[in-house]
Design a protein around this motif. Structure first.
Motif, PDB file in Angstrom:
ATOM      1  N   ARG A 212      45.638  70.718  55.780  1.00  6.59           N
ATOM      2  CA  ARG A 212      44.902  70.252  54.605  1.00  6.59           C
ATOM      3  C   ARG A 212      43.579  70.999  54.556  1.00  6.59           C
ATOM      4  O   ARG A 212      42.854  71.066  55.559  1.00  6.59           O
ATOM      5  CB  ARG A 212      44.668  68.744  54.658  1.00  6.59           C
ATOM      6  CG  ARG A 212      43.982  68.211  53.389  1.00  6.59           C
ATOM      7  CD  ARG A 212      43.973  66.701  53.340  1.00  6.59           C
ATOM      8  NE  ARG A 212      45.327  66.170  53.258  1.00  6.59           N
ATOM      9  CZ  ARG A 212      46.023  66.070  52.128  1.00  6.59           C
ATOM     10  NH1 ARG A 212      45.500  66.488  50.985  1.00  6.59           N
ATOM     11  NH2 ARG A 212      47.238  65.562  52.135  1.00  6.59           N
ATOM     12  N   ALA A 213      43.246  71.557  53.387  1.00 10.03           N
ATOM     13  CA  ALA A 213      42.064  72.405  53.246  1.00 10.03           C
ATOM     14  C   ALA A 213      40.917  71.672  52.556  1.00 10.03           C
ATOM     15  O   ALA A 213      41.117  70.743  51.777  1.00 10.03           O
ATOM     16  CB  ALA A 213      42.417  73.657  52.457  1.00 10.03           C
ATOM     17  N   SER A 214      39.724  72.125  52.848  1.00  8.15           N
ATOM     18  CA  SER A 214      38.525  71.652  52.157  1.00  8.15           C
ATOM     19  C   SER A 214      38.328  72.465  50.891  1.00  8.15           C
ATOM     20  O   SER A 214      39.051  73.436  50.637  1.00  8.15           O
ATOM     21  CB  SER A 214      37.304  71.811  53.060  1.00  8.15           C
ATOM     22  OG  SER A 214      37.036  73.200  53.249  1.00  8.15           O
ATOM     23  N   ASP A 215      37.332  72.102  50.103  1.00  7.87           N
ATOM     24  CA  ASP A 215      37.028  72.853  48.877  1.00  7.87           C
ATOM     25  C   ASP A 215      36.575  74.276  49.180  1.00  7.87           C
ATOM     26  O   ASP A 215      36.635  75.148  48.315  1.00  7.87           O
ATOM     27  CB  ASP A 215      35.938  72.133  48.068  1.00  7.87           C
ATOM     28  CG  ASP A 215      36.421  70.802  47.517  1.00  7.87           C
ATOM     29  OD1 ASP A 215      37.652  70.634  47.391  1.00  7.87           O
ATOM     30  OD2 ASP A 215      35.575  69.942  47.203  1.00  7.87           O
ATOM     31  N   THR A 216      36.135  74.518  50.408  1.00  2.00           N
ATOM     32  CA  THR A 216      35.651  75.851  50.777  1.00  2.00           C
ATOM     33  C   THR A 216      36.720  76.677  51.484  1.00  2.00           C
ATOM     34  O   THR A 216      36.435  77.762  51.985  1.00  2.00           O
ATOM     35  CB  THR A 216      34.414  75.734  51.682  1.00  2.00           C
ATOM     36  OG1 THR A 216      34.767  74.984  52.864  1.00  2.00           O
ATOM     37  CG2 THR A 216      33.276  75.038  50.943  1.00  2.00           C
TER      38      THR A 216
END
Length: 235
Positions: free
Chosen positions: A147-151
């Motif tokens: 799962r990725a962050s907005d960055t």
């Protein structure tokens, strides 16, 4: 006795492919992409009708020869702006033309999955024909999920146990599928998710990796290899 009817929504533009013609008409192994799904579905004796839902302004279909499928396919130029809308309009057209009754099975298949085999279709029919709900082809997830962050940084690793990647065909009764799509929220991504919103649990039927969806230009090369090998085997 309930009949089996296939429905292919083919009204999309395929904009992610970066081409001037809709994705379903891009050539694969010398034929339009949609041809390969049609060939598989029309070869299944138990499937009585294959319905193709085109855009109202589709100008490409008539440029190709579909005579080998005559007598088994029905064309409806009633596609919508979304996949769900095209499937809904296709179901309504089937009922209006008396091609499908409430308890008939509808197998909705993506035109951009040219690697569908008769083995998979027969497996789907055999496992779902007596099922109370219906279901879909799918494959268990094999890759690790992040799962990725907005960055663009990893937030966490997601457990993949009991996670499956949905494929098509997805097979449900005419009346229930139409009801599900007409009541569905805007967030649904396939027919099964509309059925789930009604409170039902579709059955998962094992698919395979060859039945992948052609989405990006690089997918064309792999699909070409698979189809050429399959055609050579038929000969």
């Amino acid at each position: 006795m309930a009949e089996f009817i296939a429905l292919i929504p083919a009204a999309g533009s395929g904009s992610r492919m970066g081409e001037n013609i809709p994705k379903q008409y891009r050539l694969l192994a010398g034929k339009p992409m949609i041809y390969h799904a049609l060939h598989t579905l029309c070869s299944i004796t138990r499937i009585s009708t294959v319905c193709v839902v085109l855009a109202p302004d589709d100008a490409e279909w008539a440029r190709h020869d579909w005579n080998e499928f005559s007598g088994k396919i029905q064309i409806f130029n009633c596609g919508g702006t979304t996949r769900a809308e095209s499937v809904t309009n296709g179901l309504r057209a089937l009922r209006a033309g008396n091609y499908a009754q409430d308890q008939d099975w509808i197998l909705v298949h993506d035109a951009a999955r040219p690697g569908l085999s008769t083995t998979l279709v027969e497996r789907l029919l055999n496992q779902l024909e007596d099922d109370e709900v219906g279901g879909l082809l799918a494959v268990p997830l094999a890759d690790t999920l992040k799962r990725a962050s907005d960055t663009g940084r990893v937030v966490r690793t997601e457990p993949r146990e009991q996670l499956w990647q949905a494929q098509t065909p997805q097979m449900f009764r005419t009346k229930r599928l139409l009801e599900a799509l007409e009541k569905a929220s805007a967030s649904i991504t396939d027919d099964a998710s509309a059925i789930e919103e009604l409170g039902y649990s579709p059955k998962l039927v094992a698919g395979d990796a060859y039945n992948f969806k052609v989405t990006y230009p690089q997918d064309m090369e792999l699909a070409e290899l698979i189809l050429r090998e399959r055609i050579a085997t038929r000969k």
